[in-house]
Design a protein around this motif. Structure first.
Motif, mmCIF file in Angstrom:
data_model
loop_
_atom_site.group_PDB
_atom_site.id
_atom_site.type_symbol
_atom_site.label_atom_id
_atom_site.label_comp_id
_atom_site.label_asym_id
_atom_site.label_seq_id
_atom_site.Cartn_x
_atom_site.Cartn_y
_atom_site.Cartn_z
ATOM 1 N N LYS A 86 -44.513 -12.203 15.151
ATOM 2 C CA LYS A 86 -43.702 -12.727 16.270
ATOM 3 C C LYS A 86 -42.246 -12.858 15.847
ATOM 4 C CE LYS A 86 -47.334 -15.102 18.700
ATOM 5 N NZ LYS A 86 -48.032 -16.337 18.921
ATOM 6 N N ALA A 87 -41.758 -11.861 15.126
ATOM 7 C CA ALA A 87 -40.381 -11.929 14.600
ATOM 8 C C ALA A 87 -39.397 -12.309 15.710
ATOM 9 C CB ALA A 87 -40.005 -10.578 14.001
ATOM 10 N N ASP A 88 -38.546 -13.292 15.414
ATOM 11 C CA ASP A 88 -37.558 -13.754 16.403
ATOM 12 C C ASP A 88 -36.224 -13.013 16.272
ATOM 13 O OD1 ASP A 88 -37.394 -15.015 13.883
ATOM 14 O OD2 ASP A 88 -36.312 -16.746 14.680
ATOM 15 N N GLY A 89 -36.058 -12.227 15.208
ATOM 16 C CA GLY A 89 -34.793 -11.529 14.997
ATOM 17 C C GLY A 89 -34.410 -10.587 16.129
ATOM 18 N N PRO A 90 -35.336 -9.705 16.595
ATOM 19 C CA PRO A 90 -34.938 -8.746 17.633
ATOM 20 C C PRO A 90 -34.386 -9.418 18.894
ATOM 21 C CG PRO A 90 -36.990 -8.058 16.607
ATOM 22 C CD PRO A 90 -36.669 -9.423 16.048
ATOM 23 N N SER A 91 -35.027 -10.497 19.366
ATOM 24 C CA SER A 91 -34.514 -11.109 20.602
ATOM 25 C C SER A 91 -33.200 -11.842 20.321
ATOM 26 C CB SER A 91 -35.547 -12.043 21.231
ATOM 27 O OG SER A 91 -35.833 -13.086 20.339
ATOM 28 N N ASN A 92 -33.064 -12.450 19.148
ATOM 29 C CA ASN A 92 -31.784 -13.107 18.822
ATOM 30 C C ASN A 92 -30.649 -12.088 18.749
ATOM 31 O OD1 ASN A 92 -33.002 -15.599 18.671
ATOM 32 N ND2 ASN A 92 -33.199 -15.600 16.446
ATOM 33 N N LEU A 93 -30.945 -10.937 18.128
ATOM 34 C CA LEU A 93 -29.916 -9.901 17.984
ATOM 35 C C LEU A 93 -29.523 -9.345 19.356
ATOM 36 C CD1 LEU A 93 -28.181 -8.174 16.148
ATOM 37 C CD2 LEU A 93 -30.172 -6.767 15.612
ATOM 38 N N LEU A 94 -30.521 -9.137 20.202
ATOM 39 C CA LEU A 94 -30.220 -8.655 21.558
ATOM 40 C C LEU A 94 -29.371 -9.673 22.323
ATOM 41 C CD1 LEU A 94 -33.453 -6.978 22.926
ATOM 42 C CD2 LEU A 94 -31.138 -6.024 22.970
ATOM 43 N N ASP A 95 -29.729 -10.954 22.222
ATOM 44 C CA ASP A 95 -28.936 -11.990 22.900
ATOM 45 C C ASP A 95 -27.499 -11.968 22.396
ATOM 46 O OD1 ASP A 95 -30.881 -12.966 24.559
ATOM 47 O OD2 ASP A 95 -31.411 -14.681 23.297
ATOM 48 N N ALA A 96 -27.359 -11.838 21.076
ATOM 49 C CA ALA A 96 -26.004 -11.842 20.503
ATOM 50 C C ALA A 96 -25.202 -10.645 21.017
ATOM 51 C CB ALA A 96 -26.078 -11.819 18.978
ATOM 52 N N ILE A 97 -25.845 -9.488 21.093
ATOM 53 C CA ILE A 97 -25.145 -8.280 21.595
ATOM 54 C C ILE A 97 -24.764 -8.471 23.061
ATOM 55 C CG2 ILE A 97 -25.485 -5.828 22.145
ATOM 56 C CD1 ILE A 97 -27.243 -5.732 19.520
ATOM 57 N N ARG A 98 -25.688 -9.041 23.838
ATOM 58 C CA ARG A 98 -25.374 -9.276 25.259
ATOM 59 C C ARG A 98 -24.189 -10.227 25.389
ATOM 60 N NH1 ARG A 98 -31.064 -10.375 26.108
ATOM 61 N NH2 ARG A 98 -32.065 -8.396 26.503
ATOM 62 N N TRP A 99 -24.213 -11.311 24.616
ATOM 63 C CA TRP A 99 -23.143 -12.312 24.718
ATOM 64 C C TRP A 99 -21.819 -11.756 24.236
ATOM 65 C CZ3 TRP A 99 -24.629 -18.052 23.734
ATOM 66 C CH2 TRP A 99 -25.725 -18.386 24.551
ATOM 67 N N ALA A 100 -21.866 -10.892 23.250
ATOM 68 C CA ALA A 100 -20.606 -10.328 22.738
ATOM 69 C C ALA A 100 -20.041 -9.293 23.694
ATOM 70 C CB ALA A 100 -20.843 -9.689 21.372
ATOM 71 N N SER A 101 -20.909 -8.658 24.478
ATOM 72 C CA SER A 101 -20.452 -7.508 25.278
ATOM 73 C C SER A 101 -20.277 -7.821 26.756
ATOM 74 C CB SER A 101 -21.436 -6.340 25.126
ATOM 75 O OG SER A 101 -22.718 -6.728 25.551
ATOM 76 N N THR A 102 -20.849 -8.936 27.249
ATOM 77 C CA THR A 102 -20.781 -9.196 28.686
ATOM 78 C C THR A 102 -19.492 -9.929 29.023
ATOM 79 O OG1 THR A 102 -23.141 -9.567 28.568
ATOM 80 C CG2 THR A 102 -22.073 -10.180 30.633
ATOM 81 N N PRO A 103 -18.693 -9.386 29.955
ATOM 82 C CA PRO A 103 -17.524 -10.168 30.362
ATOM 83 C C PRO A 103 -18.016 -11.394 31.144
ATOM 84 C CG PRO A 103 -17.479 -7.909 31.239
ATOM 85 C CD PRO A 103 -18.847 -8.152 30.691
ATOM 86 N N ILE A 104 -17.788 -12.567 30.609
ATOM 87 C CA ILE A 104 -18.238 -13.780 31.301
ATOM 88 C C ILE A 104 -16.998 -14.540 31.730
ATOM 89 C CG2 ILE A 104 -19.565 -15.924 31.103
ATOM 90 C CD1 ILE A 104 -21.031 -14.531 28.735
ATOM 91 N N ASP A 105 -16.892 -14.760 33.054
ATOM 92 C CA ASP A 105 -15.714 -15.452 33.579
ATOM 93 C C ASP A 105 -15.541 -16.763 32.862
ATOM 94 O OD1 ASP A 105 -15.160 -13.511 35.292
ATOM 95 O OD2 ASP A 105 -15.955 -14.501 37.090
ATOM 96 N N ASN A 106 -14.354 -17.039 32.486
ATOM 97 C CA ASN A 106 -13.994 -18.339 31.897
ATOM 98 C C ASN A 106 -14.559 -18.609 30.514
ATOM 99 O OD1 ASN A 106 -12.582 -19.042 34.183
ATOM 100 N ND2 ASN A 106 -14.450 -19.768 35.186
ATOM 101 N N CYS A 107 -15.303 -17.661 29.942
ATOM 102 C CA CYS A 107 -15.795 -17.924 28.591
ATOM 103 C C CYS A 107 -14.779 -17.369 27.604
ATOM 104 C CB CYS A 107 -17.164 -17.307 28.347
ATOM 105 S SG CYS A 107 -17.743 -17.705 26.690
ATOM 106 N N PRO A 108 -14.054 -18.269 26.932
ATOM 107 C CA PRO A 108 -12.975 -17.779 26.082
ATOM 108 C C PRO A 108 -13.462 -16.981 24.892
ATOM 109 C CG PRO A 108 -13.192 -20.183 25.931
ATOM 110 C CD PRO A 108 -14.241 -19.709 26.889
ATOM 111 N N GLY A 109 -12.568 -16.143 24.365
ATOM 112 C CA GLY A 109 -12.852 -15.533 23.081
ATOM 113 C C GLY A 109 -12.998 -16.651 22.064
#
Ligand code: SIN
Length: 358
Positions: free
Chosen positions: A142-165
């Motif tokens: 049940k490795a948690d790495g793949p979902s954590n890595l995917l979340d991190a990629i999504r958060w780094a790549s998704t333009p989110i209104d008002n979420c500062p760099g």
């Protein structure tokens, strides 16, 4: 898929920096309980290949291996290398965001280090740096790495209104400011984030975002990254029942430049240390007081009046206060070499006042 498949680094992309950790770990027998494994075995490019089919459409990834270690062996030169690599990536117009895969044991130190050395730069450029890791090795059922890595990629790549760099972290579906990471559990899947007061489910919660912005706006200027061999030597000493003055006097004949005192309760220390600490200040050793409780703020002159020159850590835990003190001592040295009369206390006080998000 890439329009420039063979040269993704020439197109807008997310740079994924590998540092090692359990996320890159391998178990000899993944069904054993407890599981024996070695951290830092799998290259970050292979971690990305494993989640390839789930990468959001149009997101280009470039992998770069900075290290592949168990993070309990993290060194100061390696932190300098990571910091320089992150700053270089932020300066690259083709990099739209950065993900760092890291061992969770010392992700707390790297989180505050990147915030204090690259946070303002990331904020000014509107780019996000997301740290992540895992509590189970890559080949665990049940490795948690793949979902954590995917979340991190999504958060780094998704333009989110008002979420500062800025410098953030994500694990187990929750995000926080990287400077609030604190691993306070040996095995829980959300260990590095569970006790973070700033953690949020997703980056879209408006009240969380306004808290993030308020904290990041208080951070006005990044501190210099120490050159590999120029990190000042700082130790953490824990106050406890039966404490002895020798724990402090031992350092008077060393080249130590600073001591972080992990005190009891509100950050008080054993009376047996008092005279030795006064002697340490006279020797030019910088003192910072924090609490060994793992939560709550340490305030100046509480529970007793501070020894002259000793600063309270605010909300910084002992590992974070240690990094902050090292960066402050380094900044003092550089400022004084440039003819400015700033002291480590001037730099540290700016860090210790950063509030936590509630
Ligand atoms: C490490 O910190 O490298 C090992 C532990 C972990 O990643 O959880």
């Amino acid at each position: 898929m890439s329009s420039n498949e063979n040269h993704p680094e020439k197109s807008p992309h997310i740079l994924v920096l590998g540092m090692g950790g359990t996320i890159a770990g391998l178990a000899s027998n993944p069904t054993d309980k407890p599981m024996q494994y070695e951290a830092g075995q799998v290259e970050v490019a292979a971690l990305l290949a494993h989640i390839q089919s789930a990468i959001p459409e149009g997101v280009e990834l470039v992998a770069k291996q900075v290290a592949n270690i168990n993070s309990r062996n993290l060194t100061e030169p390696l932190m300098s290398l990571l910091g320089e690599t992150v700053r270089e990536a932020l300066a690259n117009a083709m990099v739209i965001g950065v993900v760092v895969t890291h061992g969770t044991d010392t992700i707390e130190e790297t989180g505050v280090f990147l915030q204090l050395t690259c946070g303002k730069y990331a904020q000014n450029l509107g780019k996000r740096v997301i740290l992540t890791g895992a509590m189970l090795p890559a080949n665990a059922p049940k490795a948690d790495g793949p979902s954590n890595l995917l979340d991190a990629i999504r958060w780094a790549s998704t333009p989110i209104d008002n979420c500062p760099g800025g410098i953030y972290a994500v694990m187990d579906g929750r995000g926080c400011l990287a400077m609030d990471l604190a691993k306070r559990h040996g095995s829980a899947l959300n260990a590095p984030i569970q006790s973070s007061p700033s953690s949020s489910v997703g980056l879209i919660n408006p009240s969380w975002l306004s808290g993030v912005k308020a904290v990041l706006d208080l951070w006005t200027e990044d501190l210099p990254i120490p050159k590999e061999a120029e990190w000042p030597w700082v130790e953490i000493l824990t106050s406890h029942a039966g404490a002895r003055p020798e724990t402090v006097t031992h350092w008077l004949s060393s080249k130590v430049k600073g001591l972080v005192l992990a005190g009891s309760g509100m950050g008080g220390f054993h009376d047996a240390w008092k005279d030795a600490l006064v002697a340490a200040v006279k020797h030019g050793i910088a003192l910072v007081r924090t609490t060994r409780t793992g939560a709550g703020e340490t305030q100046q002159d509480m529970p007793e009046k501070d020894i002259a020159g000793c600063l309270a850590s605010g909300s910084l835990s002992a590992p974070r206060a240690r990094i902050a003190l090292q960066l402050s001592l380094n900044a003092e040295k550089l400022a004084q070499a440039a003819g400015k009369s700033l002291t480590w206390q001037d730099f540290f006080a700016r860090i210790a006042v950063l509030p936590v998000i509630r």
